[in-house]
Structures are given as structure tokens and as C-alpha cells.
Design an enzyme around this catalytic site. Structure first.
Site, mmCIF file in Angstrom:
data_model
loop_
_atom_site.group_PDB
_atom_site.id
_atom_site.type_symbol
_atom_site.label_atom_id
_atom_site.label_comp_id
_atom_site.label_asym_id
_atom_site.label_seq_id
_atom_site.Cartn_x
_atom_site.Cartn_y
_atom_site.Cartn_z
ATOM 1 N N HIS A 125 1.808 16.703 15.292
ATOM 2 C CA HIS A 125 1.957 16.734 13.835
ATOM 3 C C HIS A 125 1.812 18.169 13.330
ATOM 4 O O HIS A 125 0.919 18.894 13.770
ATOM 5 C CB HIS A 125 0.919 15.830 13.175
ATOM 6 C CG HIS A 125 1.251 14.377 13.303
ATOM 7 N ND1 HIS A 125 1.980 13.882 14.351
ATOM 8 C CD2 HIS A 125 0.980 13.320 12.507
ATOM 9 C CE1 HIS A 125 2.127 12.581 14.198
ATOM 10 N NE2 HIS A 125 1.527 12.205 13.097
ATOM 11 N N LYS A 141 -1.680 8.176 0.868
ATOM 12 C CA LYS A 141 -0.666 8.682 -0.067
ATOM 13 C C LYS A 141 -0.172 7.570 -0.979
ATOM 14 O O LYS A 141 0.131 7.790 -2.149
ATOM 15 C CB LYS A 141 0.498 9.296 0.714
ATOM 16 C CG LYS A 141 1.587 9.926 -0.166
ATOM 17 C CD LYS A 141 2.493 10.820 0.643
ATOM 18 C CE LYS A 141 3.483 10.049 1.458
ATOM 19 N NZ LYS A 141 4.630 9.547 0.664
#
Length: 1001
Positions: free
Chosen positions: A154, A648
Site C-alpha cells: 500500500h 471513510k
């Protein structure tokens, strides 16, 4: 330059926050700097933070070494009689003086462990003894202990590989300096002077080195970055972890058997995770596996060479067992060239001769692997090699057994055996990950080409999809042709599973046995992958034996809530249950006498929506198996939970609660069906993506959800902070393992108090509502986010092979990945994803019964590990927020016409911050944030203060950069600097702030 840095550094408050009164004068000072001065200042602050990080890591490493020194001293004293005699004083509950009364609040069992030694095996096992945990329970748990840490690519690792090497050299010099100064004291010596001069040289070279990546890294570059930690640290650290556990267990429970040596294993997504990364192809995954094997074989070759020098035992002075002599005779015929070269030299040294044969086989295996990585045809397949790590391990154990039988031992050999048991010939297990719609789209295209269904697959209802998939999963008839006439995306899905089959055939089943489905929402998502796996030869419908485990990844809040239904429906499917069990034979008993009807086994689900009928045949009529056996653990279901996207989607509090609930319910469902569950935690580095101290996070997991098994992602900058130094890596691994054992054996029961759960549910719903009202329902928010944060500039950093946005490319939040989302808020000092919505939820709850509910929340904080973990994470991120600094981003980067509406949003965010901060302080009974951890508190304050001027520089450069973009290419150029120079300066400030905050995304 130093004068300028000091002037900028002194312009913040004692608490490390931007000083609002002086903000304008600071900004004017910075705007007057030319681009070169601004860049030099940014680089200086960035280098300062990198050096401070090294100092802190070195300090932390020394603290961990002190812990082990304490453990060694205690190890000779903490025998059973001493523990028994002191058990009363250790287990006595002591009241907490926090104003609520000793009759209400007492220390929980977690607080009993010594603060200095918390998280170590030497503290854990005596503690278990004091609490009278039955040894049988400890033995059962240790026997199934399974800790898996998965490295991912990532894009949060912002520091160049070159800089990491320099950091490591500085650490080594500091450690040498410590040793010299400890030996000679403060009087000084030529050795200390020499080391200091080397430090200065290293830092000067570093100062002249570019911090920014020179090019966008390829996937294989990312593979190299991740595997660097194995080469430099983990390969030699892992045997020490086993020894620590073994010794500590023997000190308290000498009659218990230690776990298997590979209780802690590693996985990797690097080179295998293709979710949103078109650069990860089947060929790249093959290259990655070969690269990993080459690394581990080279390390084994080095170790065997050392053993050849070490094992100089002579037949004149020591006997050997017949099995070793027989082995030497066999080797003589198979590796005659080694015998011809070395037989005379080692005629009286059998171990050296044997290890020379072992060395030659390893070298042959490495050479074959290099040829495979280049896709060369193997010319001589009869060359003696090791086909697997097990063959190599058997040779090492033969030597160890011979040594032991003659009264000898070799630590070098023991370490090598431990390394082979853990790493094998694969180093890590590669996990494949792909987004769910890629599979349904691939099947849609395949079935449309073949004309199998009367309507497109994507237009079927979920019930129709499941019925057809179950029907198709009962036949061995091929569905996909050998030659692939499909689109690139569909071919990629098919070829990925085919390369997994090739990997398993070449490297063994352990190299790649997990296929993760991101954005998994329904049962058909799982069955689609199983069907495609069947077509690749990874699942045999005749026996229900598979060599790959399909792992659903539930990410959004809705998906987490839906996970219960999905898993329950899967467990209801007999063919799926048979797959988990290891095949129909494992369920039916005596395989040779079984005849069965597929319709009965699968619950007579009918022929689905196509024209193909179910087939029925007996065991005697089966065709040869495509999959004969499986390396999967029987009756084990892995489920992955995503922290990033749920955060999120719904905010910090709601995300954590939904994940907590999902674990409880999934564990309950698995137990009802007799299935063992392993939760795979998709944690990021930052709190907004599930990060934070792993020890506390594991202890906060609900009830039975661990049971000695856990799998966790290790991402981005977390790798550097945890695994750059050997002692830090060892302590991190020991802490995680300790927490897994502790959480499995010592359950608080607070997770099962229904009224508490109802309150948390209420808080989570309120928090989510408030969070989404700002993030998703406020019409001005998207413009606010893009203007006041460096999101666009972050996407230009050359730090990842994966795009910042999902394939749709839309500039809305749904297309934006969680990492740059968190990264942007961290840079601007809002850190909004880590706390927004918490304050409103808590305040609305307190409004109902102010005094009673505050007492209750304080009680939760003391007694309930989950609630304490949530509040502690929020407290830590709140301490890093600097709204005065954040205001500068709003004022300076907003378009003039947008300032009024953005000011309104800023005030809304600020009000929520102050509310959240005040309520967290009330619940924790702290005067200031992080009063409970003074060391962390001081570290955050010092960092905050130095980040302030770097933030001002970033704002100034971003402002100039964005103004330059609006200048037309023709006509008069008003900017003195090129866009390239300004962008470079802005990116350097992003590097610096990331180093100062110690996390990015």
C-alpha cells in the site's frame, strides 16, 4: 540557514501548536523566501525529523533490551514457589483514585501486568499462573497458535530505499557510540571521536541525497522494498522469537510443550495484490515467487557454508550413526563430482562432507529457480535438487539427530532448522486479491461467448446466480476453453488462477493458497471465484477438494452488516462445507464404500437458470482427480475485515463498532456450524485506517474471536517503524504473540453485556449520522477537500505502482482510495477521519443523563478494553491536530470566492474538534491530552512544534504552485519559478511532514 530555522521554530506555542497571533507574520516571512531557500528549509526540517525518528527508534530498542534484561534477572527467580508466595499481593485489586469512588472502579486484569514488562512472554506466563488458568487450556491454545503478519505494498511508504539504508547505517553508528561511551565514560576517546566523525560524514552525504523517488516504482521494485526487511532483519530475528517463548514457558510451566516453530509466519500481497493495480500481472506474480525463493535459498547457502566450517567433528574423536553413513553413500552416487573433489579432504569429517552435498543441492536448486524466473526451459531435469523445504529440512534434522546422539549441539544448525520450518523455500505466502466485480464481469463475458444462459449473467438476480453457480460447481465439464478469446480483463482473471495452479505445482501448496475478494457483498461473489478456481484445476467438484481458500473481504459498513447473512448462507451449502472440511470424503467417512448423489449432497437445488442438468454418479465412476489433496487447514474459514473503507464510509467510531460486532457475530455463526474462524484484520498505519498500538488493539477484540489465531496486514511506513531494527522487530512480534495468547485465555466478558452493546450501538449510529452529514451530504465538502488539502499533489508522488483512485477515476470520494484520503488530512493537521463525529455522539448521550452517563462512560473506559482502545486512539490523534495550522490551509489555498462557504465548514469541523477533545478529557479524567502517557505526550508536542514551520512552507509553496497552474502558457509569466520547481518543493514538504507525524496514510 540555521538562524532562519530557529526563527521559524520559535514561532509556535509551548504546546507545539501554531500561534494564531503570529501566523500572518510567519507566513509573510516564508512568502518572502525564494524557492531555493524554501526548499532548503523544508529539506532541513525533513532531515531533522528523520534523525529524530532514528533517535526515538534507538531509544525504544534500548528500552526493549532493558525489558529483556529484567526478564533474564527475573527468570532465575520466578520459579513456582516464588510465584505462589507472591500471588496474593499481585492479584489484589487496588482502587483507582479518579473521583468516582473505590467501590465503583477497580483495576481490570489487564492492568496487573508490570508496566515495564507488559507484552513480554516472561511477564505473561507467571501472570497466567497467578490467575490459575488451567495448564490444559494453555497447552491447547499454544498447540494451535497461529500468528500471521502480511506485508502489503500500500502506497504509504514515502521514504526512499536509499534513505532507509542511510538510516540503518546511522543507527549502527549510534549503537557503536553507545558501547564506546559506556565503556570509557565521559572522558572521551579516539574511538568515540572517530564514530562522531563518521556520523557527520553520513549526515552530510544524506543532506546531499535526493529524498524524492526518481521514478514511479515498478511492482518488482515494491517487492524488493518489502523483502528487504526479511533480508536485513526478520530472517535472523524469527528464531529468537521462538526461543523467547520456549524459555519463558519452561520457566513457569516446564511440563508444557512449546508451540511448533512456525507459530508466527509471514504473508505478502506485494506482487500478488491486483485490486486496482493493473501493473500486477500473472507473470509479475510468478516473478515475485521466484524472487522470494531466490532470497531464501541464498540465505540457506550462506548458513550451510558456515556450518561446513563449524562442524569439523572428526571420526577419530566422535562416532556417527549408521543413517548418516548410509546417506553419504547415496550422495556419493548422485553427486559424484562433489565426492571426487572433497572425499579426500573430508575423509574423516563426515558432517563437513554431508553439508557439502547439501550445499551443492541448494546451489542446483537456486540455479534452477533462476532459470524458471527467466522462463527458460530446464535442460537437465535430473540434476539433484531439493524439491521442497521439507526435503532440505529432513537432511538438517538427520545431522541434528546424529549430533545429539553423540552429545553435541549446534546453535547455528538449530537456527537454520527454525528458519526452514518458518520460511521453507517460499519465504512468504502470497495472497491474491481482486475486486468482486472483476469476477462477475469475467463470467458474464465467458457465458455470453458460449451462449450458456438465456440472459446476461450480470442481469440475473442473486438467487438465480447462486442457483446456477451451485449447479455448475457440480460438474467437471470444462467451461473455459484452453485458448482465451476474451477481453484483456477477463483473460487476466482466468490467467491469474492458472498461474496460481502453476505456482502450487512448482513451489508447493503453501506458496499461494488464499484468494481475497475485495468489496465482497454476497454469496455469489465467493462462488464465482470458486467456479473460476475449478476451471483452473484448483478445485475438484468430484471430491470437493480444493487447494485455494476463498476469503471474503467485507469493507464498507453495509458490507460488514451483511457479512453475517453471507457467511451463514455459504455454510448452509453442502458443497462449500465439504470444501472447508477437506472434501466429501472427510465428511462421509469411509471413502472407498461411499456412493453419493450430487443432487442430495447439494440439497437438490435444481438446474439453475441454464439448460445444463445436474449429474449424478457413484465413486466408482469418477474420473481421475484434478486435485488429489489440499494443504489447507481443515474446517478453517478465513474472513477479512476492512478498516480503511469502513472508516471513510462511516467515520471512526462507527467503523470500529461495526467491525467489533461483525467479529462477534461471525464467530458465533462459525461455532454453530462447527467451523473454526480466523479473522484477517486489514489494518493500516494510521488510526484513520485501523492503526495504533497492536497490543491494545488485540486485547480489545471481542470474546472468542481470536482463539489463538490472527492475521494482520502490516502496511507502508509501519514496516519501517516496526521492522527496521532487530530488537524492535523482535519486541513487536513478541508483543503481538503475547496479546494473542492473553486475549484468547483471559476474556473479560464485557463484550457480552447487552446494555453496554446497546449504548455503543446508539453512539455509533449518532457518530455515523454526524460524520456522513459533513462528508457525504454537505454540498461544499468535495470542493473544500480538494482545495484545502494537497490531495492532487499527493497523487503525483512517485511512491506506488498503484493509482491513487479506483479505476472509475472520478474525483468523488467513492473513487478515492482510503490511503490518500487519510494522507491528505494528516498533512493539513486536521486528521479528520480519526475523530470526527465522536464528540457529537458522546454529547448527545450525555445530554440524556449528564452525571450518570459520564460515570458510565468513565466506567467503560476503565473496564471495557474495546471502549478504552477507541477513546485512547481518538485521544492520540486529537493531540496531533493543530487547527490553527489547518486554518492557514483554508485561508491561503481556497479560491477567494469560496472562502465564505469554506469558513463555515471549517468552523463546523473546529466545533466538533473542541467538543470531542473536551469530552475525551472528561472520560479519561486527564487535564491535557495524553496525560496518561507522558513520553508520547512530550514526543507529540516536540514534533508538533517543528512541523508548524514546515506546514507554513507547504502552504506557501502549494499556493504558488496552484497560482502558476492558472497562468496561461502564452503571454507574460508572472511567476519567478517553474511549475516543476514549485511542485518539487511541495513534494519535499509532504515528505517532511510525513516524517514528522510518523505516519502518512
Amino acid at each position: 540557514m540555521v538562524d532562519l530555522l530557529r526563527q521559524l521554530r520559535d514561532l509556535c506555542s509551548p504546546e507545539g501548536q501554531a500561534n494564531n497571533d503570529q501566523a500572518s507574520s510567519v507566513f509573510k516571512l516564508i512568502e518572502q523566501l525564494n524557492i531555493n531557500e524554501a526548499i532548503r528549509a523544508a529539506r532541513a526540517f525533513a532531515l531533522y525529523f528523520q534523525l529524530i525518528n532514528i533517535i526515538e527508534q534507538d531509544y525504544e530498542q534500548r528500552q526493549q533490551m532493558n525489558r529483556y534484561e529484567v526478564d533474564k534477572e527475573a527468570g532465575t527467580q520466578e520459579t513456582l514457589p516464588n510465584i505462589i508466595s507472591s500471588s496474593v499481593s499481585h492479584t489484589e485489586e487496588k482502587p483507582l483514585n479518579n473521583g468516582l469512588g473505590a467501590d465503583l472502579l477497580t483495576k481490570s486484569w489487564q492492568a496487573d501486568l508490570s508496566g515495564k514488562r507488559k507484552g513480554t512472554f516472561a511477564a505473561l506466563f507467571p501472570h497466567l499462573y497467578q490467575l490459575n488458568v488451567p495448564p490444559q487450556q494453555i497447552q491447547r491454545l499454544i498447540a494451535q497458535l497461529d500468528v500471521q503478519l502480511v506485508f502489503t505494498a500500500h502506497p504509504t511508504e514515502i521514504v526512499r530505499h536509499t534513505i532507509r539504508d542511510k538510516q540503518r547505517r546511522v543507527v549502527k553508528l549510534l549503537q557503536q557510540l553507545d558501547v564506546v561511551e559506556k565503556r570509557v565514560g565521559n572522558c572521551g576517546s579516539w574511538e568515540a571521536t572517530e564514530i562522531r566523525e563518521q556520523l557527520i560524514e553520513e549526515i552530510r552525504l544524506w543532506w546531499r541525497t535526493d529524498e524524492l523517488h526518481q521514478f514511479k516504482p515498478s511492482v518488482l521494485d515494491e517487492v524488493d522494498y518489502a523483502l528487504h526487511y526479511f533480508q536485513e532483519v526478520l530472517f535472523d530475528t524469527i528464531p529468537q522469537l521462538y526461543k523467547h517463548l520456549q524459555r519463558s514457558l519452561a520457566g513457569t510451566f516446564p511440563w508444557l510443550e512449546p508451540p511448533r516453530k512456525n507459530f508466527c509466519k509471514f504473508g505478502s500481497w506485494v506482487g500478488a495484490d491486483r485490486d486496482g493495480n493493473p501493473s500486477v500481472t500473472p507473470e509479475i506474480t510468478w516473478q515475485t515467487a521466484c524472487y522470494q525463493r531466490n532470497i531464501v535459498l541464498e540465505r540457506y547457502i550462506q548458513s550451510v557454508k558456515r556450518l561446513i566450517n563449524l562442524l569439523s567433528v572428526s571420526l577419530h574423536w566422535s562416532d556417527v550413526l549408521p543413517d548418516l553413513l548410509e546417506s553419504l553413500e547415496i550422495e556419493q552416487s548422485q553427486l559424484s563430482e562433489v565426492y571426487d573433489e572433497l572425499a579426500l579432504r573430508y575423509r574423516q569429517e563426515p558432517y563437513r562432507l554431508k553439508m557439502s552435498y547439501v550445499l551443492k543441492r541448494l546451489e542446483n536448486t537456486r540455479d534452477r529457480n533462476l532459470a524458471l524466473s527467466k522462463r527458460e526451459i530446464i535442460k537437465n531435469d535430473n540434476t539433484p535438487i531439493y524439491r521442497s523445504g521439507e526435503e532440505f529440512l529432513a537432511e538438517l534434522r538427520l545431522i541434528e539427530r546424529n549430533l545429539n546422539e553423540t552429545g553435541l549441539t549446534s546453535r547455528e544448525l538449530e537456527n537454520l532448522i527454525c528458519q526452514v520450518e518458518i520460511f521453507g523455500f517460499n519465504l512468504t505466502c502470497l495472497d491474491i486479491r481482486q475486486e468482486s466485480s472483476r469476477h462477475s464481469d469475467a463470467l458474464n463475458e465467458i457465458l455470453e461467448y458460449l451462449g450458456v444462459l438465456k440472459q446476461p449473467y450480470n442481469e440475473l438476480s442473486e438467487e438465480e446466480r447462486v442457483a446456477w453457480l451451485v449447479s455448475e460447481l457440480q460438474t467437471r465439464r470444462p467451461l473455459i476453453p484452453a485458448e482465451l478469446p476474451f477481453s484483456y480483463k477477463t483473460n487476466d482473471v482466468i490467467e491469474t488462477l492458472r498461474v496460481v495452479r502453476s505456482l502450487q505445482q512448482e513451489f508447493g501448496g503453501d506458496i499461494c493458497k488464499t484468494y481475497i475478494i475485495s468489496m465482497c457483498r454476497q454469496v455469489s461473489d465467493v462462488l464465482e471465484v470458486l467456479l473460476l478456481a475449478k476451471e483452473a484445476g484448483l478445485y475438484d467438484p468430484g471430491t470437493a477438494v480444493g487447494t485455494i481458500q476463498v476469503v471474503p473481504l467485507f469493507e464498507t459498513v453495509e458490507d460488514l452488516q451483511r457479512s453475517r447473512s453471507v457467511m451463514r448462507q455459504l455454510f448452509e451449502l453442502p458443497l462449500y462445507r465439504a470444501l472447508l472440511a477437506g472434501g466429501f470424503a472427510a465428511i462421509e467417512g469411509d471413502r472407498g464404500q461411499v456412493t453419493w448423489d450430487r443432487g442430495q449432497v447439494t440439497g437438490d437445488r435444481g438446474q439453475g437458470t441454464g439448460d445444463r442438468k445436474n449429474e449424478s454418479f457413484s465413486a466408482s465412476e469418477r474420473v481421475p482427480l484434478s486435485v488429489s489433496h489440499s494443504s489447507l487447514t481443515p474446517n478453517l474459514q478465513e474472513v477479512m475485515l476492512g478498516y480503511s473503507d469502513s472508516n471513510k464510509d462511516s467515520g471512526f467510531l462507527s467503523s470500529n463498532w461495526e467491525i467489533h460486532k461483525a467479529q462477534k457475530s461471525l464467530q458465533h455463526i462459525a461455532e454453530n456450524y462447527g467451523v473454526n474462524l480466523r479473522i484477517f484484520h486489514g489494518r493500516g498505519g494510521s488510526v484513520g485506517r485501523g492503526g495504533g498500538p497492536a497490543y491494545e488493539a488485540i486485547l480489545a477484540q471481542p470474546g472468542h474471536s481470536i482463539n489463538g489465531r490472527i492475521k494482520i496486514t502490516e502496511q507502508g511506513e509501519v514496516l519501517a517503524s516496526k521492522y527496521s531494527l532487530r530488537d524492535l522487530a523482535l519486541f513487536n512480534l513478541e508483543t503481538i504473540t503475547t496479546a494473542v495468547i492473553q486475549a484468547s485465555l483471559l476474556r473479560t466478558g464485557f463484550d457480552d453485556i447487552e446494555p453496554w452493546n446497546e449504548i455503543m450501538e446508539e453512539l455509533a449510529v449518532r457518530s455515523r449520522t454526524h460524520y456522513r452529514a459533513l462528508i457525504y451530504e454537505e454540498p461544499d465538502f468535495i470542493d473544500f477537500f480538494h482545495q484545502v488539502t494537497p490531495i492532487e499533489e499527493i497523487s503525483l508522488l512517485q511512491i506506488s505502482s498503484r493509482p491513487a483512485r479506483r479505476p472509475s477515476g472520478k474525483k468523488d470520494l467513492s473513487g478515492l482510495r482510503a490511503i490518500p484520503w487519510v494522507f491528505s488530512w494528516t498533512q493539513t493537521r486536521f486528521l479528520l477521519p480519526s475523530w470526527y463525529g465522536v464528540g457529537t455522539a458522546l454529547q448527545e448521550f450525555l445530554n440524556e443523563e449528564p452525571e450518570e452517563h459520564l460515570k458510565l462512560l468513565r466506567y467503560f473506559y476503565i473496564k471495557w478494553p474495546f471502549f478504552k482502545m477507541v477513546i485512547s486512539k481518538a485521544e492520540m490523534t486529537l493531540a496531533k491536530v493543530d487547527l490553527q495550522m489547518a486554518r492557514r490551509y483554508v485561508e491561503e489555498l481556497s479560491n477567494p470566492q469560496d472562502i465564505p462557504r469554506f469558513e463555515r465548514l471549517f468552523e463546523q469541523i473546529a466545533n466538533e474538534y473542541y467538543l470531542t477533545r473536551d469530552l475525551v478529557l472528561k472520560i479519561t479524567d486527564h487535564q491535557r491530552l495524553l496525560d496518561g502517557d507522558p513520553v508520547l505526550q512530550r514526543s507529540v508536542q516536540l514534533r508538533n512544534g517543528t512541523i508548524v514551520p514546515l506546514g507554513f512552507i507547504q502552504v506557501a509553496l502549494l499556493k504558488r504552485l496552484r497560482q502558476s497552474k492558472n497562468i496561461p502558457t502564452s503571454g507574460v509569466i508572472h511567476s519567478r519559478y517553474s511549475k516543476g520547481e514549485l511542485l518539487r518543493g511541495a513534494l519535499l514538504t509532504i515528505n517532511g511532514i510525513a516524517a514528522g507525524m510518523r505516519n502518512t496514510g
